[in-house]
Design a protein around this motif. Structure first.
Motif, short mmCIF file in Angstrom:
data_model
loop_
_atom_site.label_atom_id
_atom_site.label_comp_id
_atom_site.label_asym_id
_atom_site.label_seq_id
_atom_site.Cartn_x
_atom_site.Cartn_y
_atom_site.Cartn_z
N ARG A 157 0.85 -1.19 0.00
CA ARG A 157 0.00 0.00 0.00
C ARG A 157 0.88 1.24 0.00
O ARG A 157 1.94 1.26 0.63
N LYS A 158 0.42 2.28 -0.68
CA LYS A 158 1.12 3.56 -0.65
C LYS A 158 1.04 4.11 0.77
O LYS A 158 0.00 4.00 1.43
N HIS A 159 2.09 4.67 1.24
CA HIS A 159 2.16 5.32 2.55
C HIS A 159 2.06 4.34 3.72
O HIS A 159 1.97 4.76 4.86
N HIS A 160 2.00 3.02 3.44
CA HIS A 160 1.94 2.01 4.51
C HIS A 160 2.87 0.87 4.12
O HIS A 160 2.41 -0.19 3.67
N SER A 161 4.14 1.04 4.29
CA SER A 161 5.10 0.05 3.83
C SER A 161 4.99 -1.28 4.58
O SER A 161 5.50 -2.30 4.11
N ASP A 162 4.31 -1.30 5.73
CA ASP A 162 4.15 -2.56 6.46
C ASP A 162 2.93 -3.36 5.98
O ASP A 162 2.71 -4.47 6.43
N ASN A 163 2.14 -2.81 5.06
CA ASN A 163 0.97 -3.50 4.51
C ASN A 163 1.35 -4.02 3.12
O ASN A 163 1.41 -3.28 2.16
N LYS A 164 1.62 -5.34 3.04
CA LYS A 164 2.09 -5.94 1.79
C LYS A 164 1.11 -6.99 1.28
O LYS A 164 0.38 -7.60 2.04
N PHE A 165 1.13 -7.18 -0.05
CA PHE A 165 0.31 -8.18 -0.72
C PHE A 165 1.23 -9.10 -1.50
O PHE A 165 2.07 -8.64 -2.28
N TYR A 166 1.07 -10.41 -1.31
CA TYR A 166 1.84 -11.42 -2.05
C TYR A 166 0.83 -12.24 -2.85
O TYR A 166 -0.10 -12.81 -2.28
N TYR A 167 1.03 -12.30 -4.15
CA TYR A 167 0.11 -13.00 -5.04
C TYR A 167 0.74 -14.31 -5.52
O TYR A 167 1.86 -14.31 -6.03
N HIS A 168 0.00 -15.40 -5.37
CA HIS A 168 0.43 -16.72 -5.84
C HIS A 168 -0.67 -17.24 -6.77
O HIS A 168 -1.80 -17.46 -6.32
N ALA A 169 -0.35 -17.43 -8.04
CA ALA A 169 -1.34 -17.94 -9.00
C ALA A 169 -0.92 -19.33 -9.46
O ALA A 169 0.23 -19.54 -9.86
N ILE A 170 -1.85 -20.26 -9.41
CA ILE A 170 -1.63 -21.62 -9.89
C ILE A 170 -2.67 -21.85 -10.99
O ILE A 170 -3.87 -21.71 -10.75
N MET A 171 -2.17 -22.19 -12.19
CA MET A 171 -3.08 -22.33 -13.33
C MET A 171 -2.76 -23.57 -14.15
O MET A 171 -1.65 -24.09 -14.12
N LEU A 172 -3.74 -24.01 -14.92
CA LEU A 172 -3.58 -25.04 -15.93
C LEU A 172 -3.68 -24.33 -17.27
O LEU A 172 -4.64 -23.61 -17.53
N ASN A 173 -2.66 -24.50 -18.12
CA ASN A 173 -2.57 -23.79 -19.39
C ASN A 173 -2.68 -24.75 -20.56
O ASN A 173 -2.16 -25.86 -20.50
N GLY A 174 -3.32 -24.28 -21.62
CA GLY A 174 -3.37 -25.01 -22.88
C GLY A 174 -2.81 -24.11 -23.98
O GLY A 174 -3.08 -22.91 -24.01
N ARG A 175 -2.02 -24.68 -24.86
CA ARG A 175 -1.40 -23.91 -25.94
C ARG A 175 -1.59 -24.63 -27.26
O ARG A 175 -1.42 -25.85 -27.34
N TYR A 176 -1.94 -23.86 -28.30
CA TYR A 176 -2.10 -24.41 -29.64
C TYR A 176 -1.14 -23.70 -30.58
O TYR A 176 -1.14 -22.47 -30.67
N ASN A 177 -0.31 -24.46 -31.30
CA ASN A 177 0.64 -23.91 -32.26
C ASN A 177 -0.06 -23.65 -33.59
O ASN A 177 -0.53 -24.58 -34.24
N TYR A 178 -0.12 -22.38 -34.02
CA TYR A 178 -0.74 -22.00 -35.29
C TYR A 178 0.19 -22.25 -36.47
O TYR A 178 -0.24 -22.64 -37.54
#
Length: 172
Positions: free
Chosen positions: A79-100
């Motif tokens: 957060r701005k002006h609150h350096s002790d308030n932090k956010f950690y993002y963890h994303a777990i996904m299943l991906n599919g890819r197709y070659n054109y």
């Protein structure tokens, strides 16, 4: 969240054991993520823009021109002006890819991913976790083979992995 992880594990296990296929490991950096654009911190306009996202993944070639596999994404901000308030993002996904398109050096592809974002917020001496839907829509990506085992790639899309993503792949 446990349900998503079990589904991802089951799909990967099914495709991994179905037949011997090619595999690749990926590592990349993506700028301007879903976490910034779609408020994955429950409101408040006083949150800094995250520095981007680090992405790791594994892909398995399950059919001609089609790859599938799990990925993990990490990002953080405060957060701005609150350096002790932090956010950690963890994303777990299943991906599919197709070659054109593919020739001996360049491959052009599209990619779609779905999963979960876990936001871990810390403030003062407390912390809490929240879950959000994660996605990645990448209509255009290109990889250039540097050797038989290493490629570099760039992607343009939107989601948890970033608006613009660059990295490398190791083909096993």
């Amino acid at each position: 969240m446990k349900r998503y992880l079990l589904i991802i594990a089951a799909v990967v296990a099914f495709f991994t054991t179905a037949s011997a296929q090619r595999a690749e490991l990926t590592a990349s950096y993506g700028g301007y993520t879903q976490m910034d654009a779609m408020d994955c911190h429950d409101g408040g306009g006083d949150v800094n823009t995250a520095w981007g996202a680090l992405n790791l993944g594994a892909n398995f070639n399950i059919a001609p021109n089609f790859w599938i596999g799990p990925s993990y994404t990490f990002s953080s901000t405060s957060r701005k002006h609150h350096s002790d308030n932090k956010f950690y993002y963890h994303a777990i996904m299943l991906n599919g890819r197709y070659n054109y398109y593919r020739n001996s050096i360049v491959t052009v592809y599209g990619k779609v991913g779905i999963g979960s974002i876990i936001t871990h917020e810390t403030y003062d001496d407390e912390s809490e976790n929240k879950g959000y839907f994660a996605f990645q829509l990448t209509p255009v990506g290109a990889q250039v083979g540097l050797s038989n085992t290493v490629s570099i790639f760039g992607e343009a899309g939107f989601g948890a992995q970033g608006l613009i993503q660059v990295g490398f792949k190791i083909h096993l």
